[in-house]
Scaffold this active site. Sequence first.
Site, PDB file in Angstrom:
ATOM      1  N   GLU A 113       0.876  -1.181   0.000  1.00 35.20           N
ATOM      2  CA  GLU A 113       0.000   0.000   0.000  1.00 35.20           C
ATOM      3  C   GLU A 113       0.904   1.218   0.000  1.00 35.20           C
ATOM      4  O   GLU A 113       1.664   1.431   0.955  1.00 35.20           O
ATOM      5  CB  GLU A 113      -0.873  -0.052   1.260  1.00 35.20           C
ATOM      6  CG  GLU A 113      -1.702   1.206   1.481  1.00 35.20           C
ATOM      7  CD  GLU A 113      -2.336   1.221   2.883  1.00 35.20           C
ATOM      8  OE1 GLU A 113      -2.709   0.146   3.407  1.00 35.20           O
ATOM      9  OE2 GLU A 113      -2.446   2.317   3.451  1.00 35.20           O
ATOM     10  N   ARG A 149       0.738  10.281   1.095  1.00 37.51           N
ATOM     11  CA  ARG A 149       1.174  11.278   2.075  1.00 37.51           C
ATOM     12  C   ARG A 149       2.343  12.070   1.545  1.00 37.51           C
ATOM     13  O   ARG A 149       2.839  12.964   2.211  1.00 37.51           O
ATOM     14  CB  ARG A 149       1.630  10.579   3.365  1.00 37.51           C
ATOM     15  CG  ARG A 149       0.509   9.909   4.069  1.00 37.51           C
ATOM     16  CD  ARG A 149       1.010   9.234   5.317  1.00 37.51           C
ATOM     17  NE  ARG A 149       0.152   8.123   5.610  1.00 37.51           N
ATOM     18  CZ  ARG A 149       0.338   7.272   6.589  1.00 37.51           C
ATOM     19  NH1 ARG A 149       1.362   7.409   7.388  1.00 37.51           N
ATOM     20  NH2 ARG A 149      -0.497   6.289   6.778  1.00 37.51           N
ATOM     21  N   LYS A 164     -10.573  -1.510   7.318  1.00 37.31           N
ATOM     22  CA  LYS A 164      -9.300  -1.321   8.019  1.00 37.31           C
ATOM     23  C   LYS A 164      -9.641  -0.964   9.466  1.00 37.31           C
ATOM     24  O   LYS A 164     -10.567  -0.170   9.701  1.00 37.31           O
ATOM     25  CB  LYS A 164      -8.551  -0.178   7.332  1.00 37.31           C
ATOM     26  CG  LYS A 164      -7.300   0.280   8.036  1.00 37.31           C
ATOM     27  CD  LYS A 164      -6.555   1.327   7.199  1.00 37.31           C
ATOM     28  CE  LYS A 164      -5.387   1.882   7.984  1.00 37.31           C
ATOM     29  NZ  LYS A 164      -4.429   2.616   7.185  1.00 37.31           N
TER      30      LYS A 164
HETATM   31  C1  3PG Z   1       0.016   4.182   9.016  1.00 35.64           C
HETATM   32  O1  3PG Z   1      -1.025   4.749   8.737  1.00 35.64           O
HETATM   33  O2  3PG Z   1       1.102   4.764   9.109  1.00 35.64           O
HETATM   34  C2  3PG Z   1      -0.085   2.740   9.123  1.00 35.64           C
HETATM   35  O3  3PG Z   1      -1.228   2.425   9.790  1.00 35.64           O
HETATM   36  C3  3PG Z   1       1.101   2.066   9.679  1.00 35.64           C
HETATM   37  O4  3PG Z   1       1.095   2.052  11.051  1.00 35.64           O
HETATM   38  P1  3PG Z   1       2.379   1.385  11.722  1.00 35.64           P
HETATM   39  O5  3PG Z   1       3.568   2.245  11.360  1.00 35.64           O
HETATM   40  O6  3PG Z   1       2.080   1.379  13.199  1.00 35.64           O
HETATM   41  O7  3PG Z   1       2.503   0.012  11.147  1.00 35.64           O
END
Ligand code: 3PG
Length: 208
Positions: A43, A47, A131
Amino acid sequence: MMNEKLDLLFNRCPVIPVAVIRSLDEALPMLTALQKGGVMAVEITFRTSCAADAIKLASKQFPDMIIGAGTILNRTQAEEALEAGASFLVSPGLSTEVAELCAEKNISYLPGCVTPTEIMQAISLGLSVVKFFPADVYGGLSAIKALSAPFGSIRFMPTGGVDFSNLKEFLACDAVAAVGGSFILKGDIEENCRKLSTILADRKEDTK
Ligand code: 3PG
């Protein structure tokens, strides 16, 4: 149809690495390491300004991998991600406009849902996998188990705080379709993939 695609995705890889790609140069070594390690999905989060280009590059150069887009906040980003070649979309929360676009285009959509009301909205939009984010903050596995009592048809993708210390536990829960997280991409990706394959192989043995 959408659910079949998700099943295919999760059967191939019940762990979805969440990538924040800051420069296109990072994308190729990361995807090469994942592919070598047998992790067939990723994924790529919206961002960073190069997210769409990274998805385009990944879809072109790694046609066997399932490339999705994450952190999709609105229809405009969803359109951009689909145009770049994303084959599934993930949001931190539930967006009706993104869900409708995905339904029109027959694309799998995983919205973030942590409350009964949000899950009911997802169901009314025809979705069956959500999710669960941030999983560690919203009650983790015990919340997922409690929610799956009234929502037996819904499966969850816990993300946020998932790592090698709790992965097995999450994957052992029937209501968990897959997990998401950045932990696979931290440190040595190939080594992490090897660790992951061992966990997944043990899990298959356990369910025999
Ligand atoms: C995020 O949005 O950054 C993801 O959910 C990943 O979360 P994590 O870094 O705790 O795996």
